[in-house]
Design a protein around this motif. Sequence first.
Motif, mmCIF file in Angstrom:
data_model
loop_
_atom_site.group_PDB
_atom_site.id
_atom_site.type_symbol
_atom_site.label_atom_id
_atom_site.label_comp_id
_atom_site.label_asym_id
_atom_site.label_seq_id
_atom_site.Cartn_x
_atom_site.Cartn_y
_atom_site.Cartn_z
ATOM 1 N N MET A 1 0.840 -1.204 0.000
ATOM 2 C CA MET A 1 0.000 0.000 0.000
ATOM 3 C C MET A 1 0.875 1.255 0.000
ATOM 4 O O MET A 1 1.822 1.346 0.774
ATOM 5 N N LYS A 2 0.530 2.187 -0.901
ATOM 6 C CA LYS A 2 1.321 3.414 -1.006
ATOM 7 C C LYS A 2 0.506 4.617 -0.494
ATOM 8 O O LYS A 2 -0.604 4.852 -0.972
ATOM 9 N N ILE A 3 1.081 5.309 0.465
ATOM 10 C CA ILE A 3 0.398 6.454 1.084
ATOM 11 C C ILE A 3 1.251 7.717 0.913
ATOM 12 O O ILE A 3 2.476 7.682 1.125
ATOM 13 N N GLN A 4 0.593 8.803 0.536
ATOM 14 C CA GLN A 4 1.275 10.103 0.417
ATOM 15 C C GLN A 4 1.073 10.901 1.709
ATOM 16 O O GLN A 4 -0.056 11.050 2.175
ATOM 17 N N VAL A 5 2.179 11.379 2.257
ATOM 18 C CA VAL A 5 2.111 12.234 3.451
ATOM 19 C C VAL A 5 2.338 13.679 3.003
ATOM 20 O O VAL A 5 3.328 13.969 2.325
ATOM 21 N N ILE A 6 1.406 14.554 3.378
ATOM 22 C CA ILE A 6 1.513 15.961 2.966
ATOM 23 C C ILE A 6 1.509 16.860 4.201
ATOM 24 O O ILE A 6 0.608 16.763 5.047
ATOM 25 N N ASN A 7 2.516 17.705 4.303
ATOM 26 C CA ASN A 7 2.577 18.687 5.382
ATOM 27 C C ASN A 7 2.514 20.091 4.799
ATOM 28 O O ASN A 7 3.214 20.403 3.829
ATOM 29 N N GLY A 8 1.694 20.917 5.425
ATOM 30 C CA GLY A 8 1.469 22.268 4.936
ATOM 31 C C GLY A 8 2.418 23.303 5.530
ATOM 32 O O GLY A 8 3.481 22.964 6.050
ATOM 33 N N PRO A 9 1.993 24.569 5.479
ATOM 34 C CA PRO A 9 2.872 25.687 5.820
ATOM 35 C C PRO A 9 3.426 25.659 7.242
ATOM 36 O O PRO A 9 2.730 25.275 8.178
ATOM 37 N N ASP B 1 0.496 24.521 -4.504
ATOM 38 C CA ASP B 1 1.399 23.360 -4.612
ATOM 39 C C ASP B 1 0.818 22.151 -3.879
ATOM 40 O O ASP B 1 0.968 21.007 -4.319
ATOM 41 N N ILE B 2 0.187 22.430 -2.750
ATOM 42 C CA ILE B 2 -0.436 21.329 -1.984
ATOM 43 C C ILE B 2 -1.595 20.743 -2.798
ATOM 44 O O ILE B 2 -1.754 19.521 -2.881
ATOM 45 N N ILE B 3 -2.353 21.607 -3.430
ATOM 46 C CA ILE B 3 -3.476 21.146 -4.278
ATOM 47 C C ILE B 3 -2.936 20.306 -5.446
ATOM 48 O O ILE B 3 -3.455 19.233 -5.750
ATOM 49 N N ASP B 4 -1.854 20.789 -6.089
ATOM 50 C CA ASP B 4 -1.238 20.012 -7.186
ATOM 51 C C ASP B 4 -0.817 18.632 -6.691
ATOM 52 O O ASP B 4 -1.001 17.631 -7.386
ATOM 53 N N LYS B 5 -0.229 18.583 -5.493
ATOM 54 C CA LYS B 5 0.249 17.296 -4.958
ATOM 55 C C LYS B 5 -0.927 16.364 -4.689
ATOM 56 O O LYS B 5 -0.886 15.174 -5.013
ATOM 57 N N ILE B 6 -2.009 16.905 -4.129
ATOM 58 C CA ILE B 6 -3.204 16.074 -3.867
ATOM 59 C C ILE B 6 -3.739 15.521 -5.194
ATOM 60 O O ILE B 6 -4.026 14.327 -5.325
ATOM 61 N N GLN B 7 -3.829 16.378 -6.203
ATOM 62 C CA GLN B 7 -4.334 15.925 -7.516
ATOM 63 C C GLN B 7 -3.423 14.853 -8.111
ATOM 64 O O GLN B 7 -3.877 13.898 -8.731
ATOM 65 N N ASP B 8 -2.126 15.033 -7.881
ATOM 66 C CA ASP B 8 -1.125 14.116 -8.399
ATOM 67 C C ASP B 8 -1.258 12.705 -7.782
ATOM 68 O O ASP B 8 -0.791 11.724 -8.334
ATOM 69 N N CYS B 9 -1.867 12.650 -6.607
ATOM 70 C CA CYS B 9 -2.038 11.358 -5.919
ATOM 71 C C CYS B 9 -3.035 10.462 -6.646
ATOM 72 O O CYS B 9 -3.027 9.241 -6.474
ATOM 73 N N TYR B 10 -3.908 11.082 -7.454
ATOM 74 C CA TYR B 10 -4.951 10.308 -8.139
ATOM 75 C C TYR B 10 -4.322 9.258 -9.050
ATOM 76 O O TYR B 10 -3.496 9.594 -9.899
ATOM 77 N N GLY B 11 -4.667 8.019 -8.808
ATOM 78 C CA GLY B 11 -4.139 6.924 -9.631
ATOM 79 C C GLY B 11 -2.739 6.484 -9.212
ATOM 80 O O GLY B 11 -2.188 5.562 -9.796
ATOM 81 N N SER C 1 -1.516 6.945 -5.515
ATOM 82 C CA SER C 1 -1.481 6.610 -4.088
ATOM 83 C C SER C 1 -2.815 6.016 -3.684
ATOM 84 O O SER C 1 -3.846 6.282 -4.311
ATOM 85 N N GLU C 2 -2.765 5.248 -2.600
ATOM 86 C CA GLU C 2 -4.021 4.647 -2.124
ATOM 87 C C GLU C 2 -4.630 5.439 -0.977
ATOM 88 O O GLU C 2 -5.731 5.143 -0.517
ATOM 89 N N GLY C 3 -3.890 6.433 -0.488
ATOM 90 C CA GLY C 3 -4.418 7.243 0.600
ATOM 91 C C GLY C 3 -3.497 8.411 0.885
ATOM 92 O O GLY C 3 -2.368 8.470 0.389
ATOM 93 N N ILE C 4 -4.026 9.343 1.684
ATOM 94 C CA ILE C 4 -3.278 10.564 2.000
ATOM 95 C C ILE C 4 -3.329 10.801 3.505
ATOM 96 O O ILE C 4 -4.398 10.704 4.123
ATOM 97 N N LEU D 1 -9.760 9.996 -2.686
ATOM 98 C CA LEU D 1 -8.920 9.032 -1.958
ATOM 99 C C LEU D 1 -9.184 9.139 -0.460
ATOM 100 O O LEU D 1 -9.461 10.236 0.034
ATOM 101 N N PRO D 2 -9.065 8.007 0.262
ATOM 102 C CA PRO D 2 -9.216 8.114 1.709
ATOM 103 C C PRO D 2 -8.092 8.986 2.285
ATOM 104 O O PRO D 2 -6.921 8.788 1.951
ATOM 105 N N ALA D 3 -8.479 9.941 3.121
ATOM 106 C CA ALA D 3 -7.485 10.851 3.700
ATOM 107 C C ALA D 3 -7.675 10.893 5.212
ATOM 108 O O ALA D 3 -8.792 10.764 5.715
ATOM 109 N N VAL D 4 -6.569 11.037 5.917
ATOM 110 C CA VAL D 4 -6.614 11.235 7.368
ATOM 111 C C VAL D 4 -5.967 12.581 7.669
ATOM 112 O O VAL D 4 -4.847 12.850 7.222
#
Length: 159
Positions: A1-9, A55-65, A67-70, A93-96
Amino acid sequence: MKIQVINGPNLNMLGIREPEIYGSLTLEEINSQMRKKGEALGISLEFYQSNHEGDIIDKIQDCYGKSEGIVINPGAYTHYSIAIRDAIAAVGLPAVEVHLSDIESREEFRKISVIKDVCRKQISGKGVHSYTEALEFFAESLEQREGGAKACQSEKIRP
Ligand code: DQA
């Protein structure tokens, strides 16, 4: 399972930034604890941090197809970025949503999360454990999915 971790400002400033609120770990140290937890749970992680909403929005969109979650700590964007909320809803995508500090027990403006409703779970106030618990959530849902798949297989072989 591949998960993307995103941290903001401002989360790149962890370790220096208000340690009495956010603790003394740097973002790199948090990521390394997550990596260890991910290895134990069979989850592979990609990490991303940005101070910029677009940039955060671009990264979230990039997860489509891909990553399996964020797992996302949107930082201050939590409280007002409808655009980040819409991006999470758009990819489906499921996000936490995670926070180091307990946003419910701080200033009034931090009690509102515009992100919460589009996430499966919000984990707040547990420091680095907010992040590692998010991984446990994904591991549990994976287990349930696999349990479900096994049940379907046994259905199929039934005479
Ligand atoms: C935070 C809480 C937010 O209110 C704040 O703006 C942050 C960090 C947290 O992890 O506790 O940048 O998301």
